[in-house]
Motif scaffolding. Structure first.
Motif: not given
Length: 242
Positions: A126, A130, A168, A170, A174-175, A177-178, A181-182
């Motif tokens: 992941f 990013k 980046n 984030s 933030d990461l 949550s992402e 989502e990823f």
């Protein structure tokens, strides 16, 4: 901690060849169980690479010990490098490991689980997506090969020699949550998670050795070779170097 043992005793290796992987692991486990510095030496012989799980008494550190390959040690070194490369990696992995343990996503017992190492690779992949971590392919470009069992396990550990990544900013939250989502949108049914390339590869191409990135075409277990990565599971995560 992952430990590897390179046994140079020829008579032991000859006997080990007759014993087979499982019996060799059980034999070494019996020896370690009698050593005062260790406790709870348990052979885990049904893993792809059989290991001995034990605890070093003075520190309480849990160790996975194998007598066949340095690959586990090299994988651990790669993970340690990633944790040091960006200060957000360790807290993100720690949060996800705790969450996964509480939700029984990782662990053992009844039901389907993934192991902690697989979860760590999911986080690393992941972060590669990013542009926070480099792919293993990129890390291997500027160093001489170190080949173990046909695989190049070398990688550059000098940050100053690596290509600059896009900025980046984030936060860890933030990461987090992402991350969800990823993987909520990741096509697990059709693609392999590949930290080596830093991008996913289709299971069909991996299985049949077609339309693969050049780095995978020459690998020992891909391309046109007989031995293949097993891709018949829903979640397929490739080891960093294999």
């Amino acid at each position: 901690v992952d430990l590897g043992l390179n046994v140079k005793d020829k008579s032991f290796n000859v006997k080990a060849g007759r014993w087979g992987a499982r019996n060799k692991t059980i034999k070494v486990s019996d020896i370690l169980r009698r050593k005062e510095m260790f406790s709870g030496a348990v052979p885990i012989v049904n893993a792809r690479i059989p290991i001995i799980r034990l605890k070093e008494k003075s520190t309480g550190i849990m160790c996975d010990f194998n007598v066949f390959s340095r690959m586990g040690v090299k994988n651990t070194e790669f993970v340690a490098f990633c944790l040091e490369f960006d200060p957000r990696c360790l807290p993100l992995i720690s949060i996800l490991k705790y969450f996964s343990s509480m939700q029984k996503i990782t662990g053992s017992g009844r039901g389907d689980h993934i192991n902690s190492y697989t979860l760590v690779l999911l986080v690393i992949f992941f972060l590669q997506s990013k542009n926070i971590l480099h792919s293993v392919k990129t890390l291997q470009k500027m160093v001489e090969e170190d080949v173990v069992e046909g695989w190049n396990v070398a990688f550059c550990r000098d940050k100053h020699l690596l290509p600059k990544l896009d900025s980046n900013s984030s936060t860890v939250l933030d990461l987090l949550s992402e991350f969800f989502e990823f993987y909520q949108d990741f096509p697990f049914d059709s693609h392999v998670i590949c930290p080596l390339m830093g991008q996913s590869v289709t299971k069909y191409n991996m299985k049949h050795g077609v339309f693969l990135p050049a780095r995978l075409k020459t690998a020992p277990s891909f391309g046109r070779k007989k031995q293949k990565l097993k891709v018949n599971k829903m979640l397929v995560v490739q080891d960093p170097f294999e």
